[in-house]
Scaffold this motif. Structure first.
Motif, PDB file in Angstrom:
ATOM      1  N   GLN A  50      20.998  32.317 -33.462  1.00 54.72           N
ATOM      2  CA  GLN A  50      19.614  32.695 -33.181  1.00 54.72           C
ATOM      3  C   GLN A  50      18.739  31.548 -33.640  1.00 54.72           C
ATOM      4  OE1 GLN A  50      17.981  35.898 -35.529  1.00 54.72           O
ATOM      5  NE2 GLN A  50      16.167  36.047 -34.262  1.00 54.72           N
ATOM      6  N   CYS A  51      17.969  30.966 -32.726  1.00 57.06           N
ATOM      7  CA  CYS A  51      17.146  29.807 -33.055  1.00 57.06           C
ATOM      8  C   CYS A  51      15.703  30.018 -32.623  1.00 57.06           C
ATOM      9  CB  CYS A  51      17.665  28.552 -32.367  1.00 57.06           C
ATOM     10  SG  CYS A  51      19.316  28.041 -32.873  1.00 57.06           S
ATOM     11  N   ALA A  52      14.820  29.347 -33.346  1.00 58.29           N
ATOM     12  CA  ALA A  52      13.404  29.289 -32.996  1.00 58.29           C
ATOM     13  C   ALA A  52      12.975  27.839 -33.115  1.00 58.29           C
ATOM     14  CB  ALA A  52      12.586  30.179 -33.919  1.00 58.29           C
ATOM     15  N   SER A  53      12.054  27.442 -32.253  1.00 59.78           N
ATOM     16  CA  SER A  53      11.653  26.039 -32.171  1.00 59.78           C
ATOM     17  C   SER A  53      10.166  25.875 -32.440  1.00 59.78           C
ATOM     18  CB  SER A  53      11.983  25.520 -30.764  1.00 59.78           C
ATOM     19  OG  SER A  53      11.533  24.206 -30.600  1.00 59.78           O
ATOM     20  N   SER A  54       9.839  24.801 -33.150  1.00 58.35           N
ATOM     21  CA  SER A  54       8.445  24.403 -33.365  1.00 58.35           C
ATOM     22  C   SER A  54       8.283  23.007 -32.771  1.00 58.35           C
ATOM     23  CB  SER A  54       8.108  24.379 -34.859  1.00 58.35           C
ATOM     24  OG  SER A  54       8.683  23.246 -35.478  1.00 58.35           O
ATOM     25  N   ALA A  55       7.103  22.460 -32.902  1.00 60.67           N
ATOM     26  CA  ALA A  55       6.865  21.092 -32.427  1.00 60.67           C
ATOM     27  C   ALA A  55       7.608  20.071 -33.285  1.00 60.67           C
ATOM     28  CB  ALA A  55       5.373  20.795 -32.447  1.00 60.67           C
ATOM     29  N   ALA A  56       8.027  20.450 -34.509  1.00 62.84           N
ATOM     30  CA  ALA A  56       8.639  19.498 -35.430  1.00 62.84           C
ATOM     31  C   ALA A  56      10.129  19.725 -35.685  1.00 62.84           C
ATOM     32  CB  ALA A  56       7.900  19.533 -36.769  1.00 62.84           C
ATOM     33  N   PHE A  57      10.609  20.951 -35.582  1.00 62.27           N
ATOM     34  CA  PHE A  57      12.000  21.245 -35.936  1.00 62.27           C
ATOM     35  C   PHE A  57      12.467  22.528 -35.261  1.00 62.27           C
ATOM     36  CE2 PHE A  57       9.358  23.241 -39.135  1.00 62.27           C
ATOM     37  CZ  PHE A  57       9.884  24.521 -39.228  1.00 62.27           C
ATOM     38  N   VAL A  58      13.775  22.761 -35.385  1.00 62.72           N
ATOM     39  CA  VAL A  58      14.407  23.993 -34.927  1.00 62.72           C
ATOM     40  C   VAL A  58      15.033  24.647 -36.154  1.00 62.72           C
ATOM     41  CG1 VAL A  58      16.236  24.969 -33.485  1.00 62.72           C
ATOM     42  CG2 VAL A  58      14.885  23.055 -32.641  1.00 62.72           C
ATOM     43  N   LEU A  59      14.813  25.951 -36.318  1.00 65.65           N
ATOM     44  CA  LEU A  59      15.428  26.717 -37.399  1.00 65.65           C
ATOM     45  C   LEU A  59      16.394  27.703 -36.761  1.00 65.65           C
ATOM     46  CD1 LEU A  59      15.558  27.575 -40.429  1.00 65.65           C
ATOM     47  CD2 LEU A  59      13.783  29.248 -39.871  1.00 65.65           C
ATOM     48  N   CYS A  60      17.613  27.765 -37.307  1.00 66.07           N
ATOM     49  CA  CYS A  60      18.629  28.641 -36.722  1.00 66.07           C
ATOM     50  C   CYS A  60      19.344  29.454 -37.782  1.00 66.07           C
ATOM     51  CB  CYS A  60      19.669  27.825 -35.965  1.00 66.07           C
ATOM     52  SG  CYS A  60      19.023  26.897 -34.571  1.00 66.07           S
ATOM     53  N   GLY A  86      15.203  38.132 -37.691  1.00 67.95           N
ATOM     54  CA  GLY A  86      16.288  37.648 -38.538  1.00 67.95           C
ATOM     55  C   GLY A  86      16.035  36.312 -39.201  1.00 67.95           C
ATOM     56  N   LEU A  87      14.941  35.645 -38.880  1.00 63.56           N
ATOM     57  CA  LEU A  87      14.651  34.340 -39.474  1.00 63.56           C
ATOM     58  C   LEU A  87      13.608  34.402 -40.585  1.00 63.56           C
ATOM     59  CD1 LEU A  87      14.603  32.129 -36.245  1.00 63.56           C
ATOM     60  CD2 LEU A  87      16.435  32.374 -37.912  1.00 63.56           C
ATOM     61  N   THR A 134       8.779  28.518 -45.624  1.00 68.81           N
ATOM     62  CA  THR A 134       8.536  29.954 -45.610  1.00 68.81           C
ATOM     63  C   THR A 134       8.253  30.371 -44.178  1.00 68.81           C
ATOM     64  OG1 THR A 134       7.643  29.884 -47.855  1.00 68.81           O
ATOM     65  CG2 THR A 134       7.107  31.817 -46.536  1.00 68.81           C
ATOM     66  N   VAL A 135       8.963  31.385 -43.715  1.00 70.43           N
ATOM     67  CA  VAL A 135       8.870  31.850 -42.334  1.00 70.43           C
ATOM     68  C   VAL A 135       8.549  33.338 -42.349  1.00 70.43           C
ATOM     69  CG1 VAL A 135      10.152  32.148 -40.174  1.00 70.43           C
ATOM     70  CG2 VAL A 135      10.560  30.138 -41.601  1.00 70.43           C
ATOM     71  N   ARG A 136       7.545  33.722 -41.540  1.00 78.40           N
ATOM     72  CA  ARG A 136       7.234  35.149 -41.426  1.00 78.40           C
ATOM     73  C   ARG A 136       6.970  35.485 -39.962  1.00 78.40           C
ATOM     74  NH1 ARG A 136       1.661  33.832 -43.426  1.00 78.40           N
ATOM     75  NH2 ARG A 136       0.353  34.367 -41.653  1.00 78.40           N
ATOM     76  N   ALA A 137       7.370  36.695 -39.583  1.00 76.70           N
ATOM     77  CA  ALA A 137       7.182  37.153 -38.209  1.00 76.70           C
ATOM     78  C   ALA A 137       5.693  37.216 -37.901  1.00 76.70           C
ATOM     79  CB  ALA A 137       7.815  38.528 -38.023  1.00 76.70           C
TER      80      ALA A 137
END
Length: 132
Positions: free
Chosen positions: A87-97, A25-26, A46-49
């Motif tokens: 629904q959230c995903a986390s990286s070393a720099a930010f969180v996208l929800c 979904g992200l 840009t986000v891809r699975a």
């Protein structure tokens, strides 16, 4: 193969496909919506699975985004109702929800108008709009 085994296998394949679609979904291309604050002008994400998470391209850098468990999301964004579909995903720099548009993050003083937001810290949360 017995008819029952075929039905069970078919149901399993459909369930796995539905889970993958929900987990994805992200995926998409985003830009800041409204006031971008300290984000660079023209910033685009840009986000891809990829694998069990996503690959995020921001400012020419690729970052792995991994899904956050429900208890992790609740710790970061307390008070968001379950019905908001956080629904959230986390990286070393930010969180996208992703969340239902209009959802308030009570302890952050932020309301997501678009349904997507990016958080760099407790004080740097930006509404994002999907452009694809």
């Amino acid at each position: 193969m017995s008819r029952r085994a075929v039905l069970v296998l078919s149901a399993l394949i459909l369930a796995l496909g539905a889970g993958a679609a929900q987990a994805d979904g992200l995926s998409g291309t985003y830009r800041p919506a409204g006031d971008a604050g300290t984000m660079p002008a023209g910033a685009q994400l840009t986000v891809r699975a990829e694998g069990r998470g996503w690959l995020a391209m921001f400012q020419g850098e690729g970052l792995a985004l991994l899904p956050l468990a429900g208890f992790e999301q609740a710790g970061l964004f307390p008070g968001v109702p379950a019905g908001a579909g956080l629904q959230c995903a986390s990286s070393a720099a930010f969180v996208l929800c992703r969340v239902a548009p209009g959802t308030e993050l009570p302890d952050k003083g932020f309301t997501s108008r678009t349904g997507w937001f990016m958080a760099f810290s407790d004080r740097q949360i930006f509404d994002m709009e999907r452009v694809d």
